[in-house]
Design a protein around this motif. Structure first.
Motif, PDB file in Angstrom:
ATOM      1  N   MET A 199      -3.823  10.313  -4.883  1.00 55.87           N
ATOM      2  CA  MET A 199      -4.456   9.348  -3.995  1.00 55.87           C
ATOM      3  C   MET A 199      -3.492   8.232  -3.554  1.00 55.87           C
ATOM      4  SD  MET A 199      -8.350   9.314  -5.522  1.00 55.87           S
ATOM      5  CE  MET A 199      -9.164   8.871  -3.988  1.00 55.87           C
ATOM      6  N   ILE A 200      -2.295   8.171  -4.161  1.00 60.76           N
ATOM      7  CA  ILE A 200      -1.290   7.216  -3.649  1.00 60.76           C
ATOM      8  C   ILE A 200      -0.373   7.870  -2.609  1.00 60.76           C
ATOM      9  CG2 ILE A 200      -1.337   5.917  -5.822  1.00 60.76           C
ATOM     10  CD1 ILE A 200       1.555   6.954  -6.323  1.00 60.76           C
ATOM     11  N   GLU A 201      -0.542   9.176  -2.389  1.00 59.40           N
ATOM     12  CA  GLU A 201       0.200   9.904  -1.346  1.00 59.40           C
ATOM     13  C   GLU A 201       1.714   9.692  -1.439  1.00 59.40           C
ATOM     14  OE1 GLU A 201      -1.407   9.237   2.544  1.00 59.40           O
ATOM     15  OE2 GLU A 201      -3.446   9.773   1.951  1.00 59.40           O
ATOM     16  N   ASN A 202       2.234   9.731  -2.676  1.00 61.28           N
ATOM     17  CA  ASN A 202       3.685   9.662  -2.916  1.00 61.28           C
ATOM     18  C   ASN A 202       4.324   8.381  -2.384  1.00 61.28           C
ATOM     19  OD1 ASN A 202       3.507  12.293  -4.030  1.00 61.28           O
ATOM     20  ND2 ASN A 202       3.756  13.193  -1.995  1.00 61.28           N
ATOM     21  N   GLN A 203       3.554   7.288  -2.353  1.00 65.83           N
ATOM     22  CA  GLN A 203       4.055   6.014  -1.836  1.00 65.83           C
ATOM     23  C   GLN A 203       3.810   4.899  -2.851  1.00 65.83           C
ATOM     24  OE1 GLN A 203       5.664   5.513   1.101  1.00 65.83           O
ATOM     25  NE2 GLN A 203       5.492   7.682   1.654  1.00 65.83           N
ATOM     26  N   LEU A 204       4.887   4.275  -3.335  1.00 70.63           N
ATOM     27  CA  LEU A 204       4.711   3.151  -4.255  1.00 70.63           C
ATOM     28  C   LEU A 204       3.994   1.991  -3.576  1.00 70.63           C
ATOM     29  CD1 LEU A 204       8.137   3.026  -6.164  1.00 70.63           C
ATOM     30  CD2 LEU A 204       5.962   3.951  -6.965  1.00 70.63           C
ATOM     31  N   SER A 205       4.174   1.849  -2.258  1.00 70.26           N
ATOM     32  CA  SER A 205       3.479   0.778  -1.540  1.00 70.26           C
ATOM     33  C   SER A 205       1.963   0.958  -1.609  1.00 70.26           C
ATOM     34  CB  SER A 205       3.944   0.724  -0.080  1.00 70.26           C
ATOM     35  OG  SER A 205       3.691   1.956   0.576  1.00 70.26           O
ATOM     36  N   ASN A 206       1.502   2.227  -1.629  1.00 66.20           N
ATOM     37  CA  ASN A 206       0.069   2.487  -1.760  1.00 66.20           C
ATOM     38  C   ASN A 206      -0.424   2.118  -3.162  1.00 66.20           C
ATOM     39  OD1 ASN A 206      -0.093   3.423   0.854  1.00 66.20           O
ATOM     40  ND2 ASN A 206       0.000   5.584   0.302  1.00 66.20           N
ATOM     41  N   LEU A 207       0.414   2.363  -4.165  1.00 64.48           N
ATOM     42  CA  LEU A 207       0.080   1.949  -5.528  1.00 64.48           C
ATOM     43  C   LEU A 207      -0.082   0.434  -5.589  1.00 64.48           C
ATOM     44  CD1 LEU A 207      -0.131   2.974  -8.538  1.00 64.48           C
ATOM     45  CD2 LEU A 207       2.293   2.381  -8.729  1.00 64.48           C
ATOM     46  N   ASP A 208       0.863  -0.288  -4.979  1.00 69.72           N
ATOM     47  CA  ASP A 208       0.781  -1.758  -4.930  1.00 69.72           C
ATOM     48  C   ASP A 208      -0.492  -2.214  -4.234  1.00 69.72           C
ATOM     49  OD1 ASP A 208       3.274  -1.607  -6.067  1.00 69.72           O
ATOM     50  OD2 ASP A 208       4.361  -2.489  -4.379  1.00 69.72           O
ATOM     51  N   SER A 209      -0.837  -1.551  -3.140  1.00 72.40           N
ATOM     52  CA  SER A 209      -2.023  -1.918  -2.376  1.00 72.40           C
ATOM     53  C   SER A 209      -3.282  -1.739  -3.215  1.00 72.40           C
ATOM     54  CB  SER A 209      -2.110  -1.070  -1.105  1.00 72.40           C
ATOM     55  OG  SER A 209      -3.314  -1.313  -0.413  1.00 72.40           O
ATOM     56  N   LEU A 210      -3.378  -0.629  -3.940  1.00 71.15           N
ATOM     57  CA  LEU A 210      -4.542  -0.381  -4.782  1.00 71.15           C
ATOM     58  C   LEU A 210      -4.640  -1.427  -5.889  1.00 71.15           C
ATOM     59  CD1 LEU A 210      -4.362   3.507  -5.014  1.00 71.15           C
ATOM     60  CD2 LEU A 210      -6.089   2.179  -3.784  1.00 71.15           C
ATOM     61  N   TYR A 211      -3.510  -1.814  -6.440  1.00 72.92           N
ATOM     62  CA  TYR A 211      -3.524  -2.855  -7.466  1.00 72.92           C
ATOM     63  C   TYR A 211      -4.058  -4.173  -6.905  1.00 72.92           C
ATOM     64  CZ  TYR A 211      -2.150  -6.145 -11.044  1.00 72.92           C
ATOM     65  OH  TYR A 211      -2.179  -7.137 -12.010  1.00 72.92           O
ATOM     66  N   ARG A 212      -3.602  -4.534  -5.718  1.00 74.64           N
ATOM     67  CA  ARG A 212      -4.074  -5.782  -5.109  1.00 74.64           C
ATOM     68  C   ARG A 212      -5.585  -5.750  -4.868  1.00 74.64           C
ATOM     69  NH1 ARG A 212       0.797  -5.223  -2.136  1.00 74.64           N
ATOM     70  NH2 ARG A 212      -0.330  -4.315  -0.348  1.00 74.64           N
ATOM     71  N   ARG A 213      -6.132  -4.554  -4.640  1.00 75.87           N
ATOM     72  CA  ARG A 213      -7.566  -4.428  -4.392  1.00 75.87           C
ATOM     73  C   ARG A 213      -8.383  -4.400  -5.689  1.00 75.87           C
ATOM     74  NH1 ARG A 213     -10.091  -1.200   0.273  1.00 75.87           N
ATOM     75  NH2 ARG A 213     -11.439  -3.005  -0.044  1.00 75.87           N
ATOM     76  N   GLY A 214      -7.702  -4.417  -6.825  1.00 77.58           N
ATOM     77  CA  GLY A 214      -8.412  -4.501  -8.095  1.00 77.58           C
ATOM     78  C   GLY A 214      -8.301  -3.297  -8.995  1.00 77.58           C
ATOM     79  N   VAL A 215      -7.588  -2.253  -8.587  1.00 76.32           N
ATOM     80  CA  VAL A 215      -7.450  -1.064  -9.433  1.00 76.32           C
ATOM     81  C   VAL A 215      -6.616  -1.420 -10.658  1.00 76.32           C
ATOM     82  CG1 VAL A 215      -6.481   1.265  -9.592  1.00 76.32           C
ATOM     83  CG2 VAL A 215      -7.718   0.555  -7.526  1.00 76.32           C
ATOM     84  N   ARG A 216      -7.162  -1.142 -11.838  1.00 77.69           N
ATOM     85  CA  ARG A 216      -6.470  -1.534 -13.066  1.00 77.69           C
ATOM     86  C   ARG A 216      -6.075  -0.361 -13.949  1.00 77.69           C
ATOM     87  NH1 ARG A 216      -5.412  -4.814 -10.270  1.00 77.69           N
ATOM     88  NH2 ARG A 216      -5.607  -7.087 -10.419  1.00 77.69           N
ATOM     89  N   TYR A 217      -6.396   0.855 -13.544  1.00 75.57           N
ATOM     90  CA  TYR A 217      -5.719   2.003 -14.144  1.00 75.57           C
ATOM     91  C   TYR A 217      -5.634   3.132 -13.131  1.00 75.57           C
ATOM     92  CZ  TYR A 217      -9.970   4.781 -15.549  1.00 75.57           C
ATOM     93  OH  TYR A 217     -11.130   5.528 -15.599  1.00 75.57           O
ATOM     94  N   LEU A 218      -4.616   3.968 -13.308  1.00 80.70           N
ATOM     95  CA  LEU A 218      -4.421   5.166 -12.487  1.00 80.70           C
ATOM     96  C   LEU A 218      -4.275   6.357 -13.424  1.00 80.70           C
ATOM     97  CD1 LEU A 218      -3.755   6.633  -9.759  1.00 80.70           C
ATOM     98  CD2 LEU A 218      -1.344   6.166 -10.268  1.00 80.70           C
ATOM     99  N   THR A 219      -5.153   7.348 -13.266  1.00 86.67           N
ATOM    100  CA  THR A 219      -5.013   8.630 -13.959  1.00 86.67           C
ATOM    101  C   THR A 219      -3.952   9.420 -13.188  1.00 86.67           C
ATOM    102  OG1 THR A 219      -7.403   8.481 -14.269  1.00 86.67           O
ATOM    103  CG2 THR A 219      -6.325  10.511 -14.979  1.00 86.67           C
ATOM    104  N   LEU A 220      -2.825   9.721 -13.813  1.00 84.20           N
ATOM    105  CA  LEU A 220      -1.661  10.222 -13.072  1.00 84.20           C
ATOM    106  C   LEU A 220      -1.937  11.529 -12.336  1.00 84.20           C
ATOM    107  CD1 LEU A 220       1.369   9.392 -15.387  1.00 84.20           C
ATOM    108  CD2 LEU A 220       0.192   7.950 -13.707  1.00 84.20           C
TER     109      LEU A 220
END
Length: 378
Positions: free
Chosen positions: A135-156
């Motif tokens: 769901m991050i589509e191979n982009q660290l920027s998408n990971l950062d965006s999800l964190y800013r929106r409140g995501v506090r864990y990612l199942t790899l």
């Protein structure tokens, strides 16, 4: 005759006292469930979970009845969906809209401080976890965006592997790739952000690759014990010990197929007995279960004691500081007896008391251990 009446009165009074003890303890604990799929199953589909639903496992009335203080809402889609990052944001939007309409009942937490604030206000505390690194589509920027929106864990991974991490489902087929260089970048970035790495669904190679490089404790948000039930989604003793060494937490999953080693065989036997099928294509266990009559499905519910068995085993191997709950409600069909939905969590507290767990131990299992891991990220 009077003696027998008095004896039964004493038994009844003792039962009431034990139930009251469990209720009081459950109310005083911070109850955290690490994994629930109601976001993709109900909320994104427009169902109003502020009211009691006739289908599914989760809604506001049952969360309150079950004493759930903190619910991690899983943001999920399978690996086949186009634009999974966009879909992840649609789900987060849907949860935010629900919260905005019901600020008197629910709050979004992005920190441990937010959790305590919401609990003190008597609100349901919502937290976000993304299930599946695709769901991050191979982009660290998408990971950062999800964190800013409140995501506090990612199942790899989910059952599908990503381009940078192999799943348990794929590794059992021989695709034992583990983490790539980009996968290691994802892990390091999550450590920097303060987003918990979740190792449910990942393959063993990925599991150990992560633990070699992470400098913070991890979650295994919704998995069980392989030694009790040798399912590929469950953890071996070596993995359990590795999580303890890392300081992480394993959330016990309530799905019958992960709990009960006899579940698959029993489903297949009952399916053959009750369902006439001319379909030559293989039918999944989940589909077989759903096609069975309701009264037959009820025969397949594992006892609540089996959930306690998995908890006991984890406590023995990893220690009391490394066990939590990640029930997987609304992400499964077959639930244990006495734990049919989020409203029945107090039954587990009663069972743990009966098993000899102290108040402090039960509070750790219900939320204290998860709070420690979240605090470590901050």
């Amino acid at each position: 005759m009077k003696f027998f009446l008095f004896f039964f009165y004493l038994l009844f009074a003792a039962s009431l006292s034990a139930r009251q003890q469990a209720d009081d303890l459950h109310k005083n604990a911070i109850v955290i469930d690490l994994h629930n799929d109601v976001l993709s199953e109900s909320i994104i589909r427009g169902k109003d979970i502020t009211k009691r639903l006739t289908k599914g496992h989760t809604d506001f009335p049952r969360l309150k009845k079950g004493g759930v203080d903190v619910q991690f809402f899983s943001v999920w889609c399978d690996g086949k969906k186009l634009k999974p990052f966009q879909y992840a944001n649609r789900q987060i939007d849907a949860l935010n809209e629900l919260i905005e309409r019901n600020t008197d009942q629910i709050i979004l937490a992005k920190s441990v401080g937010d959790i305590y604030k919401g609990v003190q206000q008597g609100k349901i505390v919502a937290m976000l976890g993304v299930e599946g690194g695709h769901m991050i589509e191979n982009q660290l920027s998408n990971l950062d965006s999800l964190y800013r929106r409140g995501v506090r864990y990612l199942t790899l991974t989910w059952n599908n592997s990503t381009a940078w991490a192999s799943s348990a489902a794929d590794e059992r087929k021989g695709k034992r790739r583990g983490l790539t260089d980009f996968g290691r970048q994802v892990v390091r970035r999550m450590n920097e952000l303060g987003m918990v790495i979740d190792l449910s669904h990942v393959g063993e190679q990925t599991f150990y690759d992560v633990l070699k490089i992470t400098d913070k404790p991890v979650f295994v948000s919704h998995s069980d014990v392989y030694s009790i039930n040798p399912h590929y989604r469950n953890l071996t003793d070596q993995q359990i010990k590795a999580i303890a060494k890392n300081g992480g937490v394993i959330g016990v999953n309530f799905y019958a197929d992960f709990l009960d080693p006899t579940f698959r065989r029993n489903v297949s036997l009952l399916y053959a007995k009750h369902i006439s099928s001319t379909d030559s294509l293989p039918v999944s266990i989940d589909k077989k279960y759903r096609l069975l009559p309701v009264q037959v499905r009820q025969q397949l519910a594992p006892p609540l004691s089996l959930v306690v068995d998995h908890i006991n085993y984890l406590v023995q191997v990893a220690g009391i500081d490394h066990v939590g709950i990640g029930a997987d409600f609304d992400g499964m069909d077959a639930t244990p007896a006495g734990l049919a939905d989020v409203g029945e969590y107090p039954h587990l507290t009663e069972a743990l008391i009966a098993c000899g767990y102290t108040d402090e131990m039960i509070k750790k299992i219900w939320g204290g251990n998860v709070l420690r891991v979240l605090r470590a990220q901050e």
